[in-house]
Design a protein around this motif. Structure first.
Motif, short mmCIF file in Angstrom:
data_model
loop_
_atom_site.label_atom_id
_atom_site.label_comp_id
_atom_site.label_asym_id
_atom_site.label_seq_id
_atom_site.Cartn_x
_atom_site.Cartn_y
_atom_site.Cartn_z
N ASN A 26 -10.84 -2.09 -1.72
CA ASN A 26 -10.81 -1.38 -2.73
C ASN A 26 -10.47 -0.02 -3.22
O ASN A 26 -11.33 0.92 -4.09
CB ASN A 26 -12.40 -1.56 -3.70
CG ASN A 26 -12.72 -3.12 -3.18
OD1 ASN A 26 -11.95 -4.12 -4.04
ND2 ASN A 26 -14.18 -3.47 -2.10
N VAL A 27 -9.53 0.74 -2.30
CA VAL A 27 -8.98 2.35 -2.92
C VAL A 27 -8.29 2.26 -4.37
O VAL A 27 -7.33 1.38 -4.82
CB VAL A 27 -8.06 2.81 -1.88
CG1 VAL A 27 -7.32 3.74 -2.27
CG2 VAL A 27 -8.37 2.65 -0.44
N SER A 28 -8.82 2.94 -5.21
CA SER A 28 -8.42 2.31 -6.22
C SER A 28 -8.03 4.35 -6.56
O SER A 28 -7.25 4.75 -7.87
CB SER A 28 -8.93 1.36 -7.45
OG SER A 28 -10.30 2.37 -8.21
N SER A 29 -8.48 4.99 -6.16
CA SER A 29 -8.17 6.62 -6.92
C SER A 29 -7.15 7.27 -5.78
O SER A 29 -6.96 6.80 -4.38
CB SER A 29 -9.48 7.36 -6.62
OG SER A 29 -9.61 7.50 -5.57
N PRO A 30 -6.57 8.74 -6.13
CA PRO A 30 -5.72 9.02 -5.08
C PRO A 30 -6.59 9.95 -3.83
O PRO A 30 -6.46 9.88 -2.58
CB PRO A 30 -5.29 10.31 -5.81
CG PRO A 30 -5.15 9.82 -7.36
CD PRO A 30 -6.34 8.65 -7.52
N ASP A 31 -7.78 10.24 -4.16
CA ASP A 31 -8.32 10.91 -2.92
C ASP A 31 -9.21 9.25 -2.42
O ASP A 31 -9.22 9.79 -0.52
CB ASP A 31 -10.31 11.21 -3.95
CG ASP A 31 -9.85 12.52 -4.36
OD1 ASP A 31 -8.70 13.03 -4.09
OD2 ASP A 31 -10.48 12.99 -5.53
N GLY A 32 -9.02 8.75 -2.73
CA GLY A 32 -9.09 7.86 -1.80
C GLY A 32 -8.11 6.74 -1.13
O GLY A 32 -8.29 6.58 0.17
N LEU A 33 -7.22 7.04 -1.31
CA LEU A 33 -5.82 6.84 -0.99
C LEU A 33 -5.56 7.78 0.58
O LEU A 33 -5.04 7.62 0.73
CB LEU A 33 -4.95 7.18 -1.65
CG LEU A 33 -3.53 6.83 -1.15
CD1 LEU A 33 -3.17 5.04 -0.37
CD2 LEU A 33 -2.08 7.12 -2.40
N ASN A 34 -5.63 9.48 0.22
CA ASN A 34 -6.05 9.70 1.01
C ASN A 34 -7.13 9.89 2.22
O ASN A 34 -6.81 10.55 3.18
CB ASN A 34 -6.67 11.70 0.56
CG ASN A 34 -4.42 12.37 0.08
OD1 ASN A 34 -3.98 12.39 0.67
ND2 ASN A 34 -4.74 12.41 -1.46
N GLY A 35 -7.84 9.44 2.27
CA GLY A 35 -9.58 9.18 2.82
C GLY A 35 -8.68 7.95 3.70
O GLY A 35 -8.61 7.95 4.71
N LEU A 36 -8.18 6.56 3.32
CA LEU A 36 -7.63 6.06 4.22
C LEU A 36 -6.86 6.28 4.49
O LEU A 36 -6.62 5.77 5.52
CB LEU A 36 -7.25 5.13 2.95
CG LEU A 36 -6.29 3.30 3.32
CD1 LEU A 36 -7.03 3.03 4.01
CD2 LEU A 36 -5.56 2.54 2.07
N LEU A 37 -5.37 7.04 4.02
CA LEU A 37 -4.55 7.64 4.81
C LEU A 37 -5.23 8.64 6.54
O LEU A 37 -4.92 8.56 7.60
CB LEU A 37 -3.22 8.75 4.37
CG LEU A 37 -2.41 7.86 3.23
CD1 LEU A 37 -1.83 8.66 2.66
CD2 LEU A 37 -1.64 6.89 4.24
N GLY A 38 -6.37 8.88 5.99
CA GLY A 38 -6.88 10.41 6.99
C GLY A 38 -6.99 8.70 8.32
O GLY A 38 -7.03 9.36 9.43
N GLY A 39 -7.97 7.92 8.28
CA GLY A 39 -8.83 6.81 8.25
C GLY A 39 -7.56 6.34 9.28
O GLY A 39 -8.06 6.34 10.73
N LEU A 40 -6.41 5.78 8.92
CA LEU A 40 -5.52 5.46 9.88
C LEU A 40 -4.62 6.41 10.63
O LEU A 40 -4.40 5.63 11.97
CB LEU A 40 -4.51 4.36 8.92
CG LEU A 40 -4.82 3.36 7.90
CD1 LEU A 40 -3.64 3.19 7.02
CD2 LEU A 40 -5.17 2.24 8.35
#
Length: 213
Positions: A144-158
């Protein structure tokens, strides 16, 4: 993050390596080696791209439409009769967007590290890019990533989370911002295959599991 490991350790992960190898006519072990170096580099380039509001929004838009993960649902079909030209063109567009003028440098560095000619490297990257974006698209939906901040967090996590991700990211950025000779790729591959200092987590675990390292 288990979804990532589940994907890569599944038959689908093996299918990706064998499919890309079949498409380019390169040995599977060499293809796996190139992917193990190229994936973190591409993901880091995407994260660098997404560090600006416009770049992040553009990536979010792509992930919610064309790159929603559907490509992963039929890898057998994708590789069955040779990769469709539309997919290759799409991959070329993604690479141009995230790597820009550094694309030849990336291809040449991967070529010198793997011993595969730069033309085949370009082919491998064109196939890998849409698949990586499709994977990100699937992850953004599942988490449920829906914001640029969330996207950056997802990429960092991966990329391994926290310190490992920051270290990998700084390596990627130093490579993309310099006229590096490819030593950064050695460092990246080492971090990825060693799990970035974390056992079987993030991208390191993903690739380590995939390539049996």
């Amino acid at each position: 993050m288990s979804g990532l490991l589940d994907l890569i350790n599944s038959p689908m992960g093996k299918q990706l390596v064998s499919g890309v190898a079949g498409q380019t006519g390169q040995p599977e072990n060499k293809t796996a080696e190139v992917l193990s170096m190229a994936m973190p580099l591409l993901m880091g380039a995407m994260k660098k791209n997404a560090s600006t509001p416009g770049g992040a929004q553009g990536l979010m838009d792509a992930l919610s439409s064309k790159h929603d993960g559907g490509i992963l649902d039929n890898l057998g079909g994708l590789f069955g009769g040779g990769v469709d030209q539309n997919v290759m063109d799409d991959g070329a567009g993604i690479l141009s967007h995230v790597l820009g003028s550094k694309q030849p440098q990336v291809e040449n560095a991967l070529s010198s590290k793997s011993g595969i000619d730069a033309g085949s490297i370009a082919q491998i990257l064109k196939i890998a890019a849409p698949i990586l974006l499709g994977y990100l698209g699937k992850q953004t939906r599942q988490q449920n990533v829906s914001s640029p901040d969330g996207l950056n967090g997802l990429l960092g996590g991966l990329m391994g989370g926290n310190k490992a991700a920051a270290k990998q990211q700084s390596l990627v950025e130093s490579f993309l911002d310099s006229d590096g000779d490819g030593s950064v790729i050695d460092d990246l591959a080492g971090m990825v295959l060693n799990g970035g200092g974390q056992k079987k987590s993030g991208l390191g675990g993903m690739l380590g599991g995939l390539f049996g390292k």
